[in-house]
Write a protein that holds these residues in place. Sequence first.
Motif, PDB file in Angstrom:
ATOM      1  N   LEU A   1      -5.948  39.267  -0.522  1.00  0.00           N
ATOM      2  CA  LEU A   1      -5.561  40.608  -0.876  1.00  0.00           C
ATOM      3  C   LEU A   1      -5.350  41.488   0.597  1.00  0.00           C
ATOM      4  N   SER A   2      -5.815  41.029   1.651  1.00  0.00           N
ATOM      5  CA  SER A   2      -5.623  41.558   2.837  1.00  0.00           C
ATOM      6  C   SER A   2      -4.264  41.422   3.403  1.00  0.00           C
ATOM      7  N   ASP A   3      -3.805  39.975   3.073  1.00  0.00           N
ATOM      8  CA  ASP A   3      -2.555  39.867   3.400  1.00  0.00           C
ATOM      9  C   ASP A   3      -1.465  40.700   2.457  1.00  0.00           C
ATOM     10  N   THR A   4      -1.891  40.844   1.281  1.00  0.00           N
ATOM     11  CA  THR A   4      -1.061  41.682   0.496  1.00  0.00           C
ATOM     12  C   THR A   4      -0.975  43.001   0.760  1.00  0.00           C
ATOM     13  N   ILE A   5      -1.944  43.743   1.416  1.00  0.00           N
ATOM     14  CA  ILE A   5      -1.684  45.101   2.103  1.00  0.00           C
ATOM     15  C   ILE A   5      -1.194  45.244   3.119  1.00  0.00           C
ATOM     16  N   ALA A   6      -1.144  44.204   3.929  1.00  0.00           N
ATOM     17  CA  ALA A   6      -0.621  44.211   5.126  1.00  0.00           C
ATOM     18  C   ALA A   6       0.978  44.127   5.130  1.00  0.00           C
ATOM     19  N   ALA A   7       1.338  43.225   3.958  1.00  0.00           N
ATOM     20  CA  ALA A   7       2.723  43.059   3.723  1.00  0.00           C
ATOM     21  C   ALA A   7       3.448  44.101   3.098  1.00  0.00           C
ATOM     22  N   LEU A   8       2.616  44.975   2.185  1.00  0.00           N
ATOM     23  CA  LEU A   8       3.279  45.952   1.470  1.00  0.00           C
ATOM     24  C   LEU A   8       3.394  47.168   2.376  1.00  0.00           C
ATOM     25  N   THR A   9       2.783  47.417   3.453  1.00  0.00           N
ATOM     26  CA  THR A   9       2.683  48.439   4.381  1.00  0.00           C
ATOM     27  C   THR A   9       3.894  48.439   5.223  1.00  0.00           C
ATOM     28  N   GLN A  10       4.254  47.132   5.549  1.00  0.00           N
ATOM     29  CA  GLN A  10       5.626  47.032   6.192  1.00  0.00           C
ATOM     30  C   GLN A  10       6.868  47.167   5.458  1.00  0.00           C
TER      31      GLN A  10
ATOM     32  N   GLN B   1       2.366  55.117  11.407  1.00  0.00           N
ATOM     33  CA  GLN B   1       1.099  55.301  10.750  1.00  0.00           C
ATOM     34  C   GLN B   1       1.165  56.197   9.558  1.00  0.00           C
ATOM     35  N   TRP B   2       2.193  57.077   9.574  1.00  0.00           N
ATOM     36  CA  TRP B   2       2.503  57.804   8.456  1.00  0.00           C
ATOM     37  C   TRP B   2       3.058  57.167   7.147  1.00  0.00           C
ATOM     38  N   GLU B   3       3.806  56.014   7.716  1.00  0.00           N
ATOM     39  CA  GLU B   3       4.816  55.301   6.797  1.00  0.00           C
ATOM     40  C   GLU B   3       3.878  54.553   6.285  1.00  0.00           C
ATOM     41  N   GLN B   4       2.708  53.764   6.760  1.00  0.00           N
ATOM     42  CA  GLN B   4       1.943  52.941   6.207  1.00  0.00           C
ATOM     43  C   GLN B   4       0.765  53.526   5.700  1.00  0.00           C
ATOM     44  N   SER B   5       0.563  54.576   5.605  1.00  0.00           N
ATOM     45  CA  SER B   5      -0.388  55.225   4.767  1.00  0.00           C
ATOM     46  C   SER B   5      -0.244  55.208   3.317  1.00  0.00           C
ATOM     47  N   ALA B   6       0.796  55.445   2.786  1.00  0.00           N
ATOM     48  CA  ALA B   6       1.232  55.390   1.286  1.00  0.00           C
ATOM     49  C   ALA B   6       2.835  55.479   1.441  1.00  0.00           C
TER      50      ALA B   6
ATOM     51  N   ARG C   1       6.260  56.858  -0.149  1.00  0.00           N
ATOM     52  CA  ARG C   1       6.742  58.309  -0.108  1.00  0.00           C
ATOM     53  C   ARG C   1       6.393  58.677  -1.526  1.00  0.00           C
ATOM     54  N   HIS C   2       6.044  60.192  -1.645  1.00  0.00           N
ATOM     55  CA  HIS C   2       6.203  60.626  -2.916  1.00  0.00           C
ATOM     56  C   HIS C   2       4.921  60.215  -3.882  1.00  0.00           C
ATOM     57  N   CYS C   3       4.049  59.437  -3.207  1.00  0.00           N
ATOM     58  CA  CYS C   3       2.920  58.965  -3.642  1.00  0.00           C
ATOM     59  C   CYS C   3       1.610  59.341  -3.331  1.00  0.00           C
ATOM     60  N   THR C   4       0.470  59.519  -4.042  1.00  0.00           N
ATOM     61  CA  THR C   4      -0.658  60.091  -3.477  1.00  0.00           C
ATOM     62  C   THR C   4      -1.803  59.052  -3.690  1.00  0.00           C
ATOM     63  N   PHE C   5      -1.185  57.521  -3.663  1.00  0.00           N
ATOM     64  CA  PHE C   5      -2.167  56.465  -3.414  1.00  0.00           C
ATOM     65  C   PHE C   5      -1.682  55.642  -2.385  1.00  0.00           C
ATOM     66  N   GLY C   6      -2.831  55.252  -1.619  1.00  0.00           N
ATOM     67  CA  GLY C   6      -2.361  54.312  -0.502  1.00  0.00           C
ATOM     68  C   GLY C   6      -2.007  53.037  -0.820  1.00  0.00           C
ATOM     69  N   TYR C   7      -1.539  52.111   0.011  1.00  0.00           N
ATOM     70  CA  TYR C   7      -1.157  50.798  -0.311  1.00  0.00           C
ATOM     71  C   TYR C   7      -2.256  49.976  -0.659  1.00  0.00           C
ATOM     72  N   ASP C   8      -3.165  50.156  -0.009  1.00  0.00           N
ATOM     73  CA  ASP C   8      -4.465  49.378  -0.462  1.00  0.00           C
ATOM     74  C   ASP C   8      -4.905  49.642  -2.023  1.00  0.00           C
ATOM     75  N   VAL C   9      -4.720  50.793  -2.491  1.00  0.00           N
ATOM     76  CA  VAL C   9      -4.994  50.884  -3.961  1.00  0.00           C
ATOM     77  C   VAL C   9      -3.937  49.987  -4.686  1.00  0.00           C
ATOM     78  N   ILE C  10      -2.474  50.243  -4.385  1.00  0.00           N
ATOM     79  CA  ILE C  10      -1.561  49.538  -5.195  1.00  0.00           C
ATOM     80  C   ILE C  10      -1.546  48.216  -4.990  1.00  0.00           C
ATOM     81  N   ALA C  11      -2.126  47.659  -3.623  1.00  0.00           N
ATOM     82  CA  ALA C  11      -2.386  46.035  -3.668  1.00  0.00           C
ATOM     83  C   ALA C  11      -3.642  45.603  -4.354  1.00  0.00           C
ATOM     84  N   GLN C  12      -4.679  46.580  -4.429  1.00  0.00           N
ATOM     85  CA  GLN C  12      -5.689  46.177  -5.366  1.00  0.00           C
ATOM     86  C   GLN C  12      -5.394  46.070  -6.781  1.00  0.00           C
ATOM     87  N   ILE C  13      -4.406  46.924  -7.349  1.00  0.00           N
ATOM     88  CA  ILE C  13      -4.396  46.820  -8.570  1.00  0.00           C
ATOM     89  C   ILE C  13      -3.409  45.649  -9.097  1.00  0.00           C
TER      90      ILE C  13
END
Length: 573
Positions: A514-523, A78-83, A85-97
């Motif tokens: 977008l949902s698939d992108t978020i899921a892919a980036l968190t893995q 869960q910690w790995e998939q939140s954001a 490392r060394h980044c203050t933005f979640g994976y969903d923000v990065i995927a949205q951009i």
Amino acid sequence: MEEAEIMRTQRVFYPGNPIVYTHELSVCPTCQGPLQVAYTSGPRTVQSMSDVQTIRHQPRFCLNRDCTKYRVHCRSAQWEQSAPRHCTFGYDVIAQIGWLRQMQYQQFEDIHASLRAHLQLSESEVRHLYHERYLALLACHERAHWEQLKRVSAQGGLLLSLDGICPEGGEPQLWVVRELQTGLTLRSGWLSRLDQSAFVNFLQPITQWNLQVLAVLSDKQRGLEPAVAVVFPQAKHALCQTHYLNNAAAPIAEDDEVMKIALRKEVRSELGSLIRQEDVERPGVLTITGLIPTPVELPKSAPPQDDADCADPVDTQRTVIVQDILRRVRYLLTLKGRPPFRLAGIEMFERLSELATCLDMMMSQYPDDRLSLVSQGLRQALLSAQSDYVELRQAADWLAHISNLLDPEGRPHRTGAEVEQVLFAYLDEILPQSQLSSRLSNFHNKICQTSLNYASGLFHCYDVPGLPRTNNDRESEFRDLNRRLLSTTGQHGLVKRIIHRYGGWELIPHPDSLSDTIAALTQVDAHEFAQERERIRNHRRRFRLHTRSAQQSQVQLEKIVQSWGALASIDSP
């Protein structure tokens, strides 16, 4: 942690109590011994699209000295998939951009405007998250499909497509290697040379993974053919049929362009004074809009019979028709070709001939001096190009027939050997026609020579299931990339600079939603992600002196001088 990240001003949030993520297992999966909490990390604030959280992390490790997991820190999923490392933005923000940039073609300032209602971030952070986080994560996600690639390799072999974007002024050329059955990107990067050794070095790493390559599709690039033979000696090297036809049509297209220019000049010589006339508001001014637009005359009802000053409506309609005819002539003089089949000279001659025939029919119904002048001018101009047109039309028909012979659509299955036999039989069949003139003979010789040069790779597509006849998909991909970058930047020069700096990553396919992108980036594996970011930085360093700012250039050169002096002082006794 990077220097820029250390010096970045810390944000102030009020998200409430910290969330502590502990490794999900309490028993070692290897030795079944207990797992102990190693430490509790410091707080980290993470912004997501829905909320702001302060999180802490508690990894665990195995206490059994004989276990392979001894003292190995196991992190919480869960910690790995939140954001990252060394980044203050979640994976969903990065995927949205990334989604807004690549799918909706938005500029960074527009993305920033849409996100700042939900997040505290600057436009420069949006750029940073896209270039150094999103693109790196996307490339790492692509590598997660190795097992799929291995299965395709074991089941029958890979079908590889190779193509490159032409360089600009000596800059490196971007090349991409795609597997056609899966769409996966095996290699995407820049070549500073286009000789055999460079292509061998580019393709050789593919062989280190014991992948079976069944066929390779490419253009007939000098240096590429021998390189493919060295790297993939067992694979069939198929050559793009579109490029074959383009090369065969080269002299025909050149002569067609010459005829087009001569015909256009002749038409302008005969009809220049007529086709330049236009019904305008003022000389040199056409339709104008704005606060002071062109006056518009609304259609009037039938004029009174006793109004002698009113123009004859029939004459008015005839004048409109003449203007339309002249506009048609002007348009036909602007045609541009797209070899091998869209030859502008032939098309211009045929369309003007149709127009001349139309004028003759109109003149037989009602003579008109203006139409008579246009008809005479067109006939005279067409007569000057008649002999060129006949020969070029014959050669163009040869190309169209060859293209039809190569097309498998609507025909029973044919082997490559059968198609090759049919093609060369047709070339022998048209030999007597080619001897009617030296120009036709030259065209025929070029088609035959090009066919012989391409014969080794022109017919593999009929024997290898799934292997396309052309490399058009890669070229369409490059055109789409250029259009997307142009839409998001609005500058042709900036598009070229982005391709030089990030093109290899911009060509990586993204998930379908977008949902698939978020899921892919968190893995994505954190170590793999760190390596990819370093790969991007290393490539960007090649362009650190590419600036047009006089002030920035002066600062950079001063730093180089200082560094050089510091090295000299170290070497001196």
